[in-house]
Design a protein around this motif. Structure first.
Motif, PDB file in Angstrom:
ATOM      1  N   LEU A  23      16.873 -52.050  23.191  1.00 22.02           N
ATOM      2  CA  LEU A  23      18.196 -52.677  23.287  1.00 22.02           C
ATOM      3  C   LEU A  23      18.908 -52.693  21.949  1.00 22.02           C
ATOM      4  O   LEU A  23      20.109 -52.431  21.853  1.00 22.02           O
ATOM      5  CB  LEU A  23      18.056 -54.110  23.818  1.00 22.02           C
ATOM      6  CG  LEU A  23      17.658 -54.247  25.288  1.00 22.02           C
ATOM      7  CD1 LEU A  23      17.432 -55.717  25.611  1.00 22.02           C
ATOM      8  CD2 LEU A  23      18.713 -53.662  26.193  1.00 22.02           C
ATOM      9  N   ALA A  24      18.174 -53.025  20.878  1.00 20.53           N
ATOM     10  CA  ALA A  24      18.795 -53.086  19.559  1.00 20.53           C
ATOM     11  C   ALA A  24      19.277 -51.717  19.113  1.00 20.53           C
ATOM     12  O   ALA A  24      20.291 -51.580  18.436  1.00 20.53           O
ATOM     13  CB  ALA A  24      17.808 -53.658  18.541  1.00 20.53           C
ATOM     14  N   ALA A  25      18.527 -50.674  19.494  1.00 19.84           N
ATOM     15  CA  ALA A  25      18.883 -49.327  19.066  1.00 19.84           C
ATOM     16  C   ALA A  25      19.992 -48.718  19.912  1.00 19.84           C
ATOM     17  O   ALA A  25      20.899 -48.071  19.401  1.00 19.84           O
ATOM     18  CB  ALA A  25      17.641 -48.431  19.123  1.00 19.84           C
ATOM     19  N   LEU A  26      19.913 -48.928  21.220  1.00 22.42           N
ATOM     20  CA  LEU A  26      20.847 -48.259  22.114  1.00 22.42           C
ATOM     21  C   LEU A  26      21.979 -49.157  22.585  1.00 22.42           C
ATOM     22  O   LEU A  26      23.027 -48.674  23.012  1.00 22.42           O
ATOM     23  CB  LEU A  26      20.086 -47.713  23.337  1.00 22.42           C
ATOM     24  CG  LEU A  26      18.964 -46.720  23.015  1.00 22.42           C
ATOM     25  CD1 LEU A  26      18.277 -46.298  24.308  1.00 22.42           C
ATOM     26  CD2 LEU A  26      19.510 -45.507  22.274  1.00 22.42           C
ATOM     27  N   ARG A  82      23.946 -54.603  19.174  1.00 26.42           N
ATOM     28  CA  ARG A  82      22.971 -55.361  18.392  1.00 26.42           C
ATOM     29  C   ARG A  82      22.713 -56.714  19.041  1.00 26.42           C
ATOM     30  O   ARG A  82      23.587 -57.279  19.703  1.00 26.42           O
ATOM     31  CB  ARG A  82      23.474 -55.572  16.963  1.00 26.42           C
ATOM     32  CG  ARG A  82      24.692 -56.472  16.874  1.00 26.42           C
ATOM     33  CD  ARG A  82      25.014 -56.888  15.445  1.00 26.42           C
ATOM     34  NE  ARG A  82      26.099 -57.850  15.417  1.00 26.42           N
ATOM     35  CZ  ARG A  82      27.376 -57.538  15.214  1.00 26.42           C
ATOM     36  NH1 ARG A  82      27.729 -56.281  15.008  1.00 26.42           N
ATOM     37  NH2 ARG A  82      28.302 -58.480  15.214  1.00 26.42           N
ATOM     38  N   PRO A  83      21.523 -57.265  18.815  1.00 25.57           N
ATOM     39  CA  PRO A  83      21.220 -58.598  19.334  1.00 25.57           C
ATOM     40  C   PRO A  83      21.777 -59.680  18.421  1.00 25.57           C
ATOM     41  O   PRO A  83      22.112 -59.431  17.262  1.00 25.57           O
ATOM     42  CB  PRO A  83      19.685 -58.616  19.327  1.00 25.57           C
ATOM     43  CG  PRO A  83      19.326 -57.729  18.178  1.00 25.57           C
ATOM     44  CD  PRO A  83      20.362 -56.636  18.154  1.00 25.57           C
ATOM     45  N   ALA A  84      21.870 -60.877  18.942  1.00 26.22           N
ATOM     46  CA  ALA A  84      22.162 -62.041  18.106  1.00 26.22           C
ATOM     47  C   ALA A  84      20.898 -62.400  17.337  1.00 26.22           C
ATOM     48  O   ALA A  84      19.784 -62.285  17.855  1.00 26.22           O
ATOM     49  CB  ALA A  84      22.611 -63.216  18.968  1.00 26.22           C
ATOM     50  N   ILE A  85      21.061 -62.826  16.083  1.00 23.26           N
ATOM     51  CA  ILE A  85      19.922 -63.198  15.246  1.00 23.26           C
ATOM     52  C   ILE A  85      20.183 -64.590  14.673  1.00 23.26           C
ATOM     53  O   ILE A  85      21.284 -64.880  14.197  1.00 23.26           O
ATOM     54  CB  ILE A  85      19.706 -62.196  14.100  1.00 23.26           C
ATOM     55  CG1 ILE A  85      19.480 -60.787  14.664  1.00 23.26           C
ATOM     56  CG2 ILE A  85      18.523 -62.610  13.234  1.00 23.26           C
ATOM     57  CD1 ILE A  85      19.349 -59.717  13.598  1.00 23.26           C
ATOM     58  N   ALA A  86      19.161 -65.442  14.716  1.00 15.34           N
ATOM     59  CA  ALA A  86      19.306 -66.811  14.221  1.00 15.34           C
ATOM     60  C   ALA A  86      18.081 -67.210  13.409  1.00 15.34           C
ATOM     61  O   ALA A  86      16.962 -66.744  13.660  1.00 15.34           O
ATOM     62  CB  ALA A  86      19.507 -67.788  15.376  1.00 15.34           C
TER      63      ALA A  86
END
Length: 688
Positions: A14-17, A118-122
Motif C-alpha cells: 500500500l505504501a509503495a503503490l 502514502r499512509p498516515a504516520i503518527a
C-alpha cells in the motif's frame, strides 16, 4: 503469528503503490480502550478532528478507564485518563478511596497525514511524566483502502517486552534508541461498511504477565493471557456518540462509550435579533431614539450627541461576550435609525465606564456594508479607529447607568484523589454583585452557598501552607468568596492600572496592584503584579490570621501567530517565597478557552518532600455560558484540575488586567472581526 507477515506485506504494498483514500482520518478516528484514538488496545495513526473533544468511560476487566481527549492543533491530540483496577485495593490508611487508581497524560502527533500513495504516520507518548505504570512510546502508520483501514506499529513500554523506567524523561524514543530493543510489533484492521458501525480485528503486543509493576499483575496476570487477538464491534447510533463492544485477550468482554463534541459549538444557536423601534418613538429626537434603542439591546451608560451632521454615541457593553459582536449589534441598530441629517458617526466602546476604543465611519459606508455593497474588509479599511481614548471626546448625559449589577449561577466543584475518597464535591449556587462608585471604580462582593458538601481530607497542610490547607476553607457550606474595592484606570500610551483591596479571595485578604502596557497593537502585553496579603481565618467570615505573604511578579502575555494561542508568563517571587517562572498556554476554541500551565521555581524554601523539586501544573477550562443559554451573555464558568495539596508557584486569585486590555485591543478586533456581521445568521435563517 502468520497475522503479522500478512499485515506487513499488505502495508508495504500500500505504501509503495497507494490506494484510494477517503479524506481525513474519518471514519476511523474513534477511541481505543484508554481514550486515545485507536482500535482496542492499540493506537492507530489517526487523531481526533482539530477543535474536537472526547470524553468517555470504558471497562475491560480488571481495568476501568475514565478519559478525556482534545485536539488543540491540527494533527495533535492530548489525552488525560484515570485507570481504575477493579478488585485491587489501596493502603488501609486510604479508606473510602475505593480501588487503586492511576492518572496519566498522553500525547499523539500525526507527523504525516495520509495521502493517495502514502499512509498516515503518527508518534505517541503515553504517561511521560507520571507513575509510568502504563507508559508507552510508539510509531504507527495507518492506510485506508476504503472501507478498510489497516494499521501497523511498533511500541515500547506497555506495548513492548518490559515497562519503561520510572526515572527516565518520558521521551526516550527521541534520545535513547536503546529503548527500542525491547519493542514489539502490533497491528490491526477496521472495516467500516456503514457510517453506523464498523468491525475491528487487532493483534495486541501487551505481555500482561511480564509487566510486574502493574498492580493488577499479581492478582490477574500470573500467566500469559489466552490470546493476543482482540475483536470489536463499534456502533455509531448518533454522530456524537460512540459505543464499542469487544472480546479481548481471549477471555473477557469489554465496553467503551464516549461522546465527541466540537469545542465551542453552542448547544443552542445564539442568533441575534434585530431592533424593532416602537412607532411612538419615531417622532422623538435622534439622540433619544438611539439611546433608547441601545438600552433595549442590552447596553448601558449610553450617551448620544448630535452636532451638525455628526452623531456621537458612547455605550457600555454588559451583554455581549466580545467587543466585535457588541459593535455589530450597534451598527445593525444604527443603520435602521440614522436620519438624512447624519453624515458621520463616532462610537466609543466602554467597559465598567472605562473607554477602550473609538471608531468613526460615514453613514453611507455603514448602509453599503449592511446591504452587501462593501465587504467587511472594505468597511474596516474605511473606518478610523482610536485605540487610546483616555476620556470621552464629547460631553453627553449618559442614561441607563447601572449602579448595581448582580449575577448568579449554579455551582459544582470537585475535589479529586484525596486518600479519604477519590471523588468529593460541593454543589450549590454562587452570587456576585458590583456597585459602581465611579468610572472604573466599584465595590464587589461574591458569596457561595453549598448545601451539598462532602469535601474533607486526611492530608495535613505542608511546611509553608499557602494552598495545601485549602480544605479548611472549602469544606464550609457558606463562603464569602470576596469583598473588595477595586479600581481600573487607563492612562495615555496604552497604559493600564488596577488596584484591588479587601477580601481578595477565599483564603487571602489584602491588596493587589497591577500595571501593564500594550505593545504591537495588543499582540504583546507586559506588566507587573504584586500582592501584600494576610491569610483569612477559615472558620470566621471576616477573621484574619497574623502571618503576611507577598508576591512580586513581572508578567507578559504574547498572542502568537497561531490561531487562538496565547502564552502567559509570570516570573518573580510567589506566595510561599519560592522564586521562578510559571508558563501558561491558552487556546481559544470559539470562545471556550483551555489553559495548561507548568512552573519552574526554587523549591528549597520548603522543608517537606512533597513541595521540594515539585513543578506546579494543571489544566483549566473557561466556558461561555451563552453556549447553554441560547442568548448572548458575558458570563463564564471555570473548571480547573490542579494538585491543591501543593504550595509551589502560587499567586493570589484576582482579576487580571491583561483580560481587560485584550477586550479593546486592535489585535482582538481584527481576529474576531467576522463577529461584526451579526445580521448574517438572521438573514440566512430567512427571518429578514
Amino acid at each position: 503469528m502468520r497475522f503479522f507477515p500478512l499485515l506487513v506485506a499488505t502495508l508495504i504494498v500500500l505504501a509503495a503503490l497507494g490506494g484510494v483514500a477517503s479524506s481525513g482520518d474519518a471514519p476511523f478516528d474513534h477511541p481505543a480502550n484508554w481514550g486515545g484514538t485507536g482500535l482496542l488496545e492499540i493506537p492507530n495513526a489517526r487523531v481526533i478532528p482539530y477543535g474536537h473533544g472526547r470524553a468517555g468511560v470504558a471497562q475491560v476487566h480488571p481495568y476501568r478507564y475514565y478519559y478525556g481527549v482534545l485536539s488543540p492543533f491540527p494533527g495533535i491530540e492530548i489525552g488525560g485518563r484515570v485507570t481504575e483496577i477493579i478488585g485491587v485495593g489501596v493502603p488501609e490508611t486510604w479508606k473510602n478511596y475505593g480501588y487503586y487508581k492511576d492518572r496519566a497524560v498522553d500525547l499523539k502527533v500525526q507527523i504525516l497525514p495520509e495521502g493517495k500513495y502514502r499512509p498516515a504516520i503518527a508518534l505517541g507518548v503515553m504517561d511521560p511524566f507520571g507513575t509510568r505504570l502504563y507508559g508507552a512510546q510508539y510509531v504507527v502508520l495507518s492506510k485506508q483502502i476504503f472501507p478498510f483501514d489497516f494499521t501497523l506499529g511498533v511500541g515500547s513500554g506497555r506495548l513492548g517486552r518490559k515497562p519503561l523506567d520510572e526515572g527516565d524523561s518520558g521521551f526516550e524514543l527521541f534520545h535513547s534508541p536503546g529503548v527500542w530493543k525491547d519493542a514489539r510489533l502490533f497491528g490491526g484492521v477496521e472495516f467500516a461498511p456503514s457510517e453506523k458501525f464498523s468491525l475491528i480485528l487487532e493483534y495486541s503486543p501487551i505481555l500482561y504477565h511480564r509487566h510486574t509493576q502493574d498492580p493488577a499483575q499479581p492478582k490477574y496476570f500470573r500467566s500469559e493471557v489466552p490470546s493476543p487477538i482482540n475483536f470489536g464491534l463499534r456502533l455509531k447510533p448518533f454522530r456524537f456518540l460512540d459505543v464499542t463492544l469487544s472480546y479481548q485477550r481471549g477471555e473477557v468482554f469489554g465496553i467503551n462509550g464516549s461522546v465527541d463534541l466540537e469545542i465551542g459549538k453552542p448547544l443552542y444557536p445564539v442568533v441575534a435579533q434585530p431592533y424593532e423601534e416602537p412607532e411612538e418613538r419615531a417622532f422623538l429626537p435622534i439622540e433619544e431614539r438611539v439611546a433608547m434603542a441601545l438600552l433595549d439591546m442590552g447596553f448601558s451608560d449610553v450617551g448620544v450627541l448630535k452636532e451638525g451632521d455628526w452623531l456621537y454615541v458612547e455605550f457600555q457593553n454588559d451583554t455581549y461576550l466580545y467587543a466585535p459582536r457588541a459593535m455589530g449589534m450597534v451598527l445593525w441598530t444604527l443603520q435602521g435609525l440614522l436620519p438624512e441629517g447624519v453624515g458621520e458617526v463616532e462610537l466609543l466602546y466602554k467597559v465598567e465606564g472605562v473607554p477602550l476604543f473609538a471608531v468613526t465611519f460615514s453613514k453611507e459606508d455603514l448602509i453599503d456594508f449592511y446591504n452587501g455593497r462593501l465587504t467587511l474588509d472594505e468597511f474596516y479599511s474605511l473606518c478610523r479607529f482610536d485605540f487610546d481614548p483616555i476620556e470621552p471626546p464629547r460631553r453627553t448625559k449618559p442614561r441607563g447607568l447601572k449602579r448595581f449589577t448582580y449575577r448568579y449561577k449554579p455551582a459544582f466543584y470537585t475535589f479529586l484523589n484525596d486518600p479519604s475518597g477519590f471523588f468529593k464535591y460541593r454543589a450549590g449556587a454562587e452570587v456576585w454583585g458590583r456597585y459602581r462608585l465611579g468610572r472604573g471604580t466599584a465595590l464587589a462582593a461574591g458569596v457561595g452557598v453549598f448545601p451539598i458538601n462532602n469535601i474533607s481530607s486526611v492530608i495535613r497542610p505542608l511546611s509553608i501552607p499557602v494552598r495545601s490547607d485549602i480544605v479548611d476553607y472549602i469544606d464550609n457550606k457558606f463562603l464569602l468568596e470576596y469583598l473588595m474595592l477595586e479600581h481600573t484606570r487607563r492612562f495615555s500610551g496604552q497604559l493600564f492600572g488596577y488596584v484591588g483591596a479587601g477580601y481578595l479571595e477565599v483564603q487571602y485578604a489584602g491588596v493587589n496592584i497591577q500595571g501593564a502596557k500594550s505593545l504591537f497593537d495588543g499582540r504583546l502585553l507586559v506588566g507587573f503584579d504584586t500582592s501584600l496579603v494576610v491569610k483569612r481565618a477559615p472558620d470566621e467570615i471576616l477573621g484574619l490570621k497574623e502571618k503576611t505573604h507577598y508576591t512580586l511578579l513581572a508578567k507578559a502575555r504574547w498572542h502568537t501567530p497561531v490561531e487562538g494561542l496565547s502564552v502567559d508568563l509570570k516570573a518573580g517571587r510567589f506566595l510561599a517565597g519560592d522564586s521562578g517562572l510559571r508558563i501558561q498556554l491558552n487556546k481559544d476554541f470559539k470562545g471556550v478557552i483551555i489553559s495548561v500551565w507548568y512552573s519552574f521555581t526554587d523549591t528549597s524554601v520548603f522543608d517537606d518532600p512533597y513541595n521540594r523539586n515539585y513543578h506546579d501544573k494543571g489544566i483549566m477550562v473557561s466556558i461561555p455560558l451563552q453556549m447553554f443559554l441560547g442568548r448572548d451573555s458575558r458570563d463564564r464558568a471555570l473548571y480547573a484540575l490542579s494538585p491543591w495539596t501543593r504550595d509551589v508557584a502560587h499567586d493570589t486569585y484576582h482579576r487580571d488586567v491583561f483580560d481587560f486590555m485584550d477586550e479593546g485591543s486592535k489585535l482582538m478586533l481584527d481576529k474576531k472581526r467576522n463577529d461584526v456581521r451579526v445580521w448574517e445568521d438572521w438573514k440566512e435563517g430567512g427571518w429578514e
